[in-house]
Design a protein around this motif. Structure first.
Motif, PDB file in Angstrom:
ATOM      1  N   ALA A  75       9.039  -4.065  12.425  1.00 41.59           N
ATOM      2  CA  ALA A  75       9.863  -5.061  11.750  1.00 41.59           C
ATOM      3  C   ALA A  75       9.310  -5.345  10.357  1.00 41.59           C
ATOM      4  O   ALA A  75       8.099  -5.487  10.168  1.00 41.59           O
ATOM      5  N   THR A 105      13.807  -2.621   9.715  1.00 39.37           N
ATOM      6  CA  THR A 105      12.831  -1.771  10.395  1.00 39.37           C
ATOM      7  C   THR A 105      12.352  -0.678   9.454  1.00 39.37           C
ATOM      8  O   THR A 105      13.104  -0.187   8.608  1.00 39.37           O
ATOM      9  N   ASP A 148       9.046   2.132  14.982  1.00 35.75           N
ATOM     10  CA  ASP A 148       9.792   1.197  14.148  1.00 35.75           C
ATOM     11  C   ASP A 148       9.066  -0.143  14.110  1.00 35.75           C
ATOM     12  O   ASP A 148       8.778  -0.728  15.164  1.00 35.75           O
TER      13      ASP A 148
END
Length: 325
Positions: A294, A86, A292
């Motif tokens: 990925a 993240t 956040d």
């Protein structure tokens, strides 16, 4: 054991983790070869000759190098499944609803010049620090919570709504959350095909719920809608106001505010002076201004696998070489 699961990454292709099933088979094969080697060694009674043929090796080093090889395979198997990490990146869109307590307890002067004026100034600074693309709404918390301004990107209008807040009777925390959720629904939609912007609520309160329903049910509804409620417990424990000739303590209900934040997966902070209030808003802003995302970290796992493979290769060279004695 929850801390252990937090170290396990997500994978873009978890179906590829089947390659790790080969590891137990390799370990079993290695153990079988060790047993067979032991049986063969028993056939040689002249250990001096055997030592000159195979050389001298420390048994534990051989196991270490084999372990490095297996670790390299594990890291490669994980890299093959495309692990995801993240990364915090600035949000492009969001709806922020600010709940500002305007109950009579906000006239307490334990925060100079008084709680409400200091809260207004801190709220204005907080709004100015938000990205221009964020829609901001303001809810005045009293016995009858009202939407001072619906979600808008007009910072001038938002600041005017904040500075025009006035004291009112009562503190209805539960109804204020319900009103804030209604304000979220008033946010303008995004473009064609865009999902609704994420929403969050920032609540500043200096008192206890005195009217309306308890905050638990509205907070649970906010959680169900994935809207975190960040809370700021405002004021000192010794703050007071004079009501009808009676001096009343108006310490913030930190326990209730912490419970609201915990239920919705947000953060609760305390502020007992102007500086700490500015810090509290800054702390909240640093959270809601980012999200956040990925991010593939396959290269990291591949690099780890390379490190294990290099050690294993050096071990193979060490075991194969005949060093002068």
């Amino acid at each position: 054991m929850s801390w252990l699961w937090s170290w396990i990454p997500e994978f873009a292709n978890p179906g590829r983790l089947w390659t790790l099933a080969l590891l137990p088979a390799l370990v079993i094969a290695y153990l079988i070869l060790l047993r067979l080697k032991g049986r063969v060694a028993l056939r040689f009674t002249n250990t001096g000759v055997l030592g000159r043929v195979v050389g001298t090796q420390r048994r534990w080093t051989r196991h270490v190098f084999v372990a490095m090889s297996l670790c390299s395979l594990v890291a490669l198997g994980l890299a093959y499944a495309n692990p995801l990490g993240t990364e915090k990146v600035p949000r492009e869109r969001a709806t922020v609803v600010m709940i500002v307590d305007v109950s009579l307890s906000m006239s307490a002067e334990d925060v100079e010049p008084n709680r409400l004026d200091a809260a207004k100034q801190a709220a204005v600074e907080f709004v100015r620090g938000l990205p221009d693309s964020f829609n901001v709404a303001v809810v005045a918390m009293s016995g009858r919570p009202t939407i001072a301004i619906p979600p808008t990107t007009d910072r001038g209008a938002t600041e005017r709504a904040i500075t025009s807040l006035e004291l009112a009777d009562g503190t209805a925390i539960g109804d204020s959350i319900t009103t804030a959720l209604r304000a979220v629904d008033m946010a303008p939609p995004g473009g064609d095909g865009e999902e609704p912007a994420p929403a969050m609520i920032v609540m500043l309160s200096d008192g206890t719920n005195t009217e309306g329903p308890a905050p638990a049910e509205p907070a649970s509804r906010a959680k169900a809608e994935e809207i975190p409620i960040f809370t700021i417990a405002y004021g000192t424990q010794n703050g007071f106001v004079d009501v009808d000739g009676q001096r009343e303590n108006v310490a913030p209900d930190t326990a209730t505010l912490e419970q609201i934040a915990d239920v919705t997966g947000a953060r609760a902070v305390d502020a007992d002076n102007r500086a700490s209030l500015a810090d509290a808003y800054r702390d909240v802003g640093s959270v809601i201004g980012f999200e956040d995302v990925a991010k593939p970290i396959t290269a990291t796992y591949a690099f780890v696998a390379l490190g294990f493979a290099i050690v294993a290769a050096l071990g193979a060279v060490f075991m194969a070489a005949r060093w002068p004695r």
